[in-house]
Enzyme design. Structure first.
Site, PDB file in Angstrom:
ATOM      1  N   TRP A 125       0.821  -1.216   0.000  1.00  0.00           N
ATOM      2  CA  TRP A 125       0.000   0.000   0.000  1.00  0.00           C
ATOM      3  C   TRP A 125       0.848   1.256   0.000  1.00  0.00           C
ATOM      4  O   TRP A 125       0.573   2.207  -0.735  1.00  0.00           O
ATOM      5  CB  TRP A 125      -0.994  -0.007   1.160  1.00  0.00           C
ATOM      6  CG  TRP A 125      -2.080  -1.013   0.927  1.00  0.00           C
ATOM      7  CD1 TRP A 125      -2.290  -2.169   1.614  1.00  0.00           C
ATOM      8  CD2 TRP A 125      -3.083  -0.989  -0.107  1.00  0.00           C
ATOM      9  NE1 TRP A 125      -3.357  -2.854   1.087  1.00  0.00           N
ATOM     10  CE2 TRP A 125      -3.857  -2.157   0.039  1.00  0.00           C
ATOM     11  CE3 TRP A 125      -3.394  -0.090  -1.131  1.00  0.00           C
ATOM     12  CZ2 TRP A 125      -4.925  -2.457  -0.809  1.00  0.00           C
ATOM     13  CZ3 TRP A 125      -4.462  -0.390  -1.977  1.00  0.00           C
ATOM     14  CH2 TRP A 125      -5.210  -1.560  -1.804  1.00  0.00           C
ATOM     15  N   ASP A 132      -1.880   6.257   6.443  1.00  0.00           N
ATOM     16  CA  ASP A 132      -2.972   5.486   5.837  1.00  0.00           C
ATOM     17  C   ASP A 132      -3.337   4.435   6.876  1.00  0.00           C
ATOM     18  O   ASP A 132      -2.622   3.460   7.065  1.00  0.00           O
ATOM     19  CB  ASP A 132      -2.481   4.843   4.533  1.00  0.00           C
ATOM     20  CG  ASP A 132      -3.509   3.896   3.909  1.00  0.00           C
ATOM     21  OD1 ASP A 132      -4.573   3.658   4.542  1.00  0.00           O
ATOM     22  OD2 ASP A 132      -3.239   3.374   2.805  1.00  0.00           O
ATOM     23  N   LYS A 182     -12.861  -1.740   5.776  1.00  0.00           N
ATOM     24  CA  LYS A 182     -12.157  -2.747   6.571  1.00  0.00           C
ATOM     25  C   LYS A 182     -12.746  -2.813   7.978  1.00  0.00           C
ATOM     26  O   LYS A 182     -13.125  -3.867   8.453  1.00  0.00           O
ATOM     27  CB  LYS A 182     -10.662  -2.441   6.654  1.00  0.00           C
ATOM     28  CG  LYS A 182     -10.005  -2.027   5.339  1.00  0.00           C
ATOM     29  CD  LYS A 182      -9.941  -3.159   4.346  1.00  0.00           C
ATOM     30  CE  LYS A 182      -9.548  -2.747   2.930  1.00  0.00           C
ATOM     31  NZ  LYS A 182      -8.312  -2.039   2.756  1.00  0.00           N
TER      32      LYS A 182
HETATM   33  C1  LIG Z   1      -7.828  -1.490   1.421  1.00  0.00           C
HETATM   34  C2  LIG Z   1      -6.750  -0.490   1.528  1.00  0.00           C
HETATM   35  C3  LIG Z   1      -6.667   0.578   0.654  1.00  0.00           C
HETATM   36  C4  LIG Z   1      -7.588   0.574  -0.564  1.00  0.00           C
HETATM   37  O1  LIG Z   1      -8.321   1.582  -0.729  1.00  0.00           O
HETATM   38  P1  LIG Z   1      -9.530   1.610  -1.789  1.00  0.00           P
HETATM   39  O2  LIG Z   1     -10.670   1.980  -0.919  1.00  0.00           O
HETATM   40  O3  LIG Z   1      -9.654   0.278  -2.449  1.00  0.00           O
HETATM   41  O4  LIG Z   1      -9.142   2.659  -2.734  1.00  0.00           O
HETATM   42  C5  LIG Z   1      -5.684   1.513   0.834  1.00  0.00           C
HETATM   43  N1  LIG Z   1      -4.784   1.389   1.846  1.00  0.00           N
HETATM   44  C6  LIG Z   1      -4.828   0.349   2.694  1.00  0.00           C
HETATM   45  C7  LIG Z   1      -3.821   0.241   3.787  1.00  0.00           C
HETATM   46  C8  LIG Z   1      -5.814  -0.617   2.572  1.00  0.00           C
HETATM   47  O5  LIG Z   1      -5.873  -1.649   3.407  1.00  0.00           O
END
Ligand SMILES: *Cc1c(COP(=O)(O)O)cnc(C)c1O
Length: 364
Positions: free
Chosen positions: A102, A176, A200
């Protein structure tokens, strides 16, 4: 309600059954309005109450200080990979800590809008360790430092956020936190901006949460779309354009559920116990393996391998038959992955460990 299977999906992920039941009960008529939340004006009184309560509950759960804005946006984590540099980079240099897939994606996307540099990377260990903060090369001109605090695919988590000031940097830290938001408290004194997709640990896909310190607003690049300009979104109470109303409502119900569970400290206690149960079992077994360094292991996403990978399909089929769903690992890592978000009770982890034990015996 009949028992549901245990869903280990990395995302979109299982939601608390109680939340889904409440939403089902309110589907056709929210609180006597005669409307589903999906059918309401986002500017009406009823939805105004829903979004205000969701924000207040989230602020109290995560102890978000007053000088931070809470924005309910769209575009997902990948959208924020562009939206953050559009708002915060001022077209200058930004530093990335690469700890897995990511952060790699975030770094690549930011390069389209800013000078995106790599301050540290764990690529040499195939993303199974944490790059030690003392070793990070943060430039004095960095507009911000980006960190993925939980790498969903590689199963690597920063259990403590770095103190950039102590590392000699005044740059704001951007995290993030998509895949571990609300799983543990956040030390906001170390954060400038946090973003996460809701799918999530907060609710359904379609909602992106941004928590940003006020002083970072107002510096968007001219090419930044208005709907993604944090200042514009903040000035309009997340209603510059139509927000993802139903997803905000479900996230709000999830925040109320979290409060009923005892809040974030209680969730953290449970998440520590759940993760320990699975890691301890895997570490004691010669049949299964987790390759992440112990201090770097995520509480939320636990990738593991069968020593004999020719048994993967049989393992997954047996799990499915027992109501243990979506255990297949991400294609870039392979093997299995169990995601243990807040909605996963410890009974689900016990059921998984029981199954893993039994599968091992059957294969002996
Ligand atoms: C799932 C995830 C994303 C994905 O984001 P989208 O909503 O699919 O654009 C980004 N960063 C992390 C750490 C994730 O687990």
């Amino acid at each position: 309600m009949t028992a549901r299977p245990y869903n280990f999906s990395a995302g979109p992920a299982a939601m608390p059954a109680e939340v889904l039941e409440i939403a089902a009960g309110e589907m056709l008529d929210w609180h006597g309005t005669g409307m589903s939340v999906m059918e309401m004006s986002h500017r009406g009184k009823a939805f105004g109450e829903i979004i205000a309560r969701a924000e207040a509950d989230l602020r109290s759960l995560l102890a978000i200080p007053a000088q931070f804005k809470v924005l309910f946006m769209q575009g997902g984590g990948l959208g924020e990979n562009a939206i953050v540099p559009l708002n915060l980079s001022r077209g200058g240099a930004v530093d990335f800590v690469i700890s897995g897939s990511w952060s790699q994606k975030s770094h690549k996307e930011a390069g389209r809008y800013a000078q995106a540099r790599v301050a540290a990377s764990n690529a040499d260990t195939k993303h199974t360790t944490l790059p030690a903060p003392a070793s990070w090369a943060i430039g004095g001109d960095a507009q911000y430092v980006h960190l993925c605090s939980n790498e969903t695919i590689h199963g690597v988590e920063f259990h403590e956020l770095p103190d950039l000031k102590a590392l000699g940097s005044d740059a704001p830290l951007v995290i993030d936190f998509s895949s571990h938001v609300a799983s543990r408290p956040v030390d906001w004194s170390r954060v400038g901006l946090a973003f996460g997709g809701a799918q999530k640990n907060l609710g359904p896909a379609g909602l992106t949460l941004v928590v940003v310190r006020e002083d970072l607003l107002g510096h968007a690049l001219p090419i930044c779309p208005s709907a993604f300009n944090y200042q514009t979104v903040a000035d309009n109470g997340s209603m510059y354009n139509t927000p993802p109303t139903y997803a905000i409502y479900l996230a709000g119900l999830t925040f109320q559920w979290l409060q009923r569970q005892g809040g974030i400290a209680e969730m953290e206690r449970r998440n520590i116990a759940k993760a320990a149960l699975l890691y301890d079992f895997i570490d004691r077994s010669a049949f299964y393996e987790n390759r992440v360094a112990p201090e770097a292991r995520s509480r939320m996403n636990i990738p593991f391998f069968l020593q004999d990978e020719s048994r993967n399909e049989a393992f997954l089929a047996g799990a499915q038959a027992r109501g243990l769903l979506q255990l297949k690992g991400h294609k870039s890592v392979g093997g299995m992955r169990a995601s243990l978000y807040n909605a996963m009770p410890i009974e689900g982890v016990r059921a998984l460990v029981d199954y893993m034990q039994q599968f091992e015996k059957e294969m002996a």
